[in-house]
Design an enzyme around this catalytic site. Structure first.
Site, mmCIF file in Angstrom:
data_model
loop_
_atom_site.group_PDB
_atom_site.id
_atom_site.type_symbol
_atom_site.label_atom_id
_atom_site.label_comp_id
_atom_site.label_asym_id
_atom_site.label_seq_id
_atom_site.Cartn_x
_atom_site.Cartn_y
_atom_site.Cartn_z
ATOM 1 N N PRO A 93 0.832 -1.200 0.000
ATOM 2 C CA PRO A 93 0.000 0.000 0.000
ATOM 3 C C PRO A 93 0.876 1.263 0.000
ATOM 4 O O PRO A 93 1.823 1.358 0.776
ATOM 5 C CB PRO A 93 -0.804 -0.101 1.302
ATOM 6 N N GLY A 95 1.888 5.183 0.578
ATOM 7 C CA GLY A 95 1.602 6.240 1.549
ATOM 8 C C GLY A 95 1.083 5.722 2.874
ATOM 9 O O GLY A 95 0.336 6.412 3.560
ATOM 10 N N ALA A 96 1.493 4.523 3.244
ATOM 11 C CA ALA A 96 0.997 3.936 4.494
ATOM 12 C C ALA A 96 2.111 3.758 5.518
ATOM 13 O O ALA A 96 1.883 3.232 6.607
ATOM 14 C CB ALA A 96 0.333 2.589 4.213
ATOM 15 N N LEU A 98 4.612 1.787 4.949
ATOM 16 C CA LEU A 98 5.005 0.378 4.845
ATOM 17 C C LEU A 98 6.129 0.164 3.825
ATOM 18 O O LEU A 98 6.348 -0.943 3.341
ATOM 19 C CB LEU A 98 3.787 -0.490 4.489
ATOM 20 N N GLY A 99 6.844 1.236 3.507
ATOM 21 C CA GLY A 99 8.067 1.098 2.704
ATOM 22 C C GLY A 99 7.814 0.864 1.222
ATOM 23 O O GLY A 99 8.661 0.241 0.546
ATOM 24 N N SER A 101 7.888 2.983 -1.399
ATOM 25 C CA SER A 101 8.838 3.592 -2.342
ATOM 26 C C SER A 101 10.186 2.869 -2.285
ATOM 27 O O SER A 101 10.818 2.641 -3.321
ATOM 28 C CB SER A 101 9.007 5.086 -2.071
ATOM 29 N N ALA A 102 10.621 2.470 -1.102
ATOM 30 C CA ALA A 102 11.905 1.759 -0.998
ATOM 31 C C ALA A 102 11.824 0.410 -1.715
ATOM 32 O O ALA A 102 12.775 0.000 -2.399
ATOM 33 C CB ALA A 102 12.282 1.557 0.463
ATOM 34 N N ALA A 103 10.683 -0.264 -1.577
ATOM 35 C CA ALA A 103 10.517 -1.570 -2.249
ATOM 36 C C ALA A 103 10.648 -1.389 -3.758
ATOM 37 O O ALA A 103 11.321 -2.181 -4.441
ATOM 38 C CB ALA A 103 9.157 -2.167 -1.886
ATOM 39 N N ASP A 144 14.332 1.612 5.472
ATOM 40 C CA ASP A 144 13.364 1.036 4.531
ATOM 41 C C ASP A 144 14.082 0.312 3.392
ATOM 42 O O ASP A 144 13.723 -0.816 3.030
ATOM 43 C CB ASP A 144 12.456 2.130 3.934
HETATM 44 C C1 MEV Z 1 10.045 5.774 7.720
HETATM 45 O O1 MEV Z 1 9.649 4.474 7.340
HETATM 46 C C2 MEV Z 1 10.812 5.719 8.997
HETATM 47 C C3 MEV Z 1 11.358 7.052 9.490
HETATM 48 O O2 MEV Z 1 12.172 6.750 10.625
HETATM 49 C C4 MEV Z 1 12.193 7.756 8.439
HETATM 50 C C5 MEV Z 1 13.488 7.025 8.110
HETATM 51 O O3 MEV Z 1 13.964 6.204 8.897
HETATM 52 O O4 MEV Z 1 14.012 7.309 7.026
HETATM 53 C C6 MEV Z 1 10.267 7.986 9.932
#
Ligand code: MEV
Length: 314
Positions: A93, A95-96, A98-99, A101-103, A144
């Site tokens: 999902p 904007g939740a 749950l990572g 964009s990194a995935a 992430d």
């Molecule tokens: C974001 O998933 C987690 C935060 O700690 C930001 C980061 O670690 O980059 C809020």
């Protein structure tokens, strides 16, 4: 082809940006998958979102960040200048917290690496994909991207190698999404502003979060779910003291506890996004899901094992 996992942060968000440790788990059922092939132009398409961007070509303003992030990744492949077509599918999902964009960033790097016959260790995949992540999140800690690339349940701290954690008992974790999106870039900047205005208070909150992460790690390794849940509750309280929670997240955490959760907290940046609730068993997880169903736009349980995770739909 390449893949990257979504993630949950069990403890330690925000403090992790300032060098404290965090514990995070990959969501192996929620991931991004990318395919890459040579083409005439460098194009990225994110299929479920119907988004297509072309490197070097202006598009709708709403797509600028995706194009810039894609261009930033392509710049890392200086020796492979031929254009590429990259297609991404993702079921994390967006904007939740749950990572998502990194995935996607990790999946694209892996797909390009395969196309260009580059063999890279997960830590290097994560490091390279940070160029993508920075466009969306400004000053990411890297947690992430590290979890997206490595998988598993890990202890992450900036500048240290990732430690895979031993789990004495499986963790049943209910994830409930609020109706408001997580605002990572904004929330990280908000914490930075608080730090510059009120350093003593914020540094001591970060220290408290770091101690909770250490205590929680021992609890995970010993199968002491009560202590882990308690650490999660206290971590949530410290994040709330940084004004990162919302009435909706507070309500979901309170309801989860009333339904029997051993602990509950916001996960990720806060300001919206999702909460986690630790359940003592799968039937307890089900009770929590039922209680949160009317409050959450999506709710599901993951079971975190020593090296893999399973998901049951809500
Ligand atoms: C974001 O998933 C987690 C935060 O700690 C930001 C980061 O670690 O980059 C809020």
């Amino acid at each position: 082809m390449g893949y990257g996992f979504g993630k949950i942060i069990l403890l330690g968000e925000h403090a992790v940006v300032y060098g404290h440790p965090a514990i995070a788990a990959a969501l192996d059922s929620h991931r991004a998958e990318a395919t890459a092939c040579r083409s005439t132009d460098s194009v990225l398409t994110i299929e479920p979102w119907g988004k297509t961007v072309t490197a070097g070509a202006l598009g709708p303003p709403g797509d600028t960040a995706i194009r810039e992030a894609f261009e930033s990744l392509l710049r890392s492949y200086d020796n492979n200048t031929s254009p590429v077509f990259v297609s991404v599918n993702v079921n994390v999902p967006a904007g939740a917290g749950l990572g998502c964009s990194a995935a996607i960033g990790v999946a694209i790097v892996r797909a390009l690496d395969e196309l260009f016959h580059i063999d890279r260790a997960p830590a290097d995949v994560a490091a390279l994909s940070l160029g993508w992540e920075k466009v969306f999140h400004g000053n990411p800690s890297g947690v992430d991207s590290a979890v997206a690339a490595h998988g598993g349940l890990v202890r992450f701290a900036k500048g240290h190698s990732l430690a895979l954690l031993h789990i004495a008992r499986p963790l049943h974790i209910v994830i409930a999404l609020s109706n408001v999106g997580a605002r990572t870039k904004e929330m990280v900047a908000f914490v930075a502003k608080q730090l510059s205005r009120d350093e003593r208070r914020v540094v001591s909150v970060f220290g408290g979060i770091g101690s909770l992460v250490n205590k929680a790690q021992g609890a995970v390794e010993q199968g002491d779910l009560e202590t882990l849940g308690h650490c999660m509750d206290l971590n949530h309280a410290l994040l709330s003291s940084l004004l990162l929670s919302t009435p909706e997240l507070e309500l979901m955490c309170a309801e989860a506890r009333l339904a029997g959760a051993l602990g509950a907290k916001l996960t990720g940046s806060g300001g919206g996004g999702a909460i986690l609730a630790l359940a003592s068993s799968s039937s307890c997880a089900q009770s929590i899901e039922e209680r949160l169903a009317s409050l959450s736009r999506q709710c599901f349980t993951v079971v975190v094992h020593a090296s893999s995770h399973r998901k049951s739909p809500c």
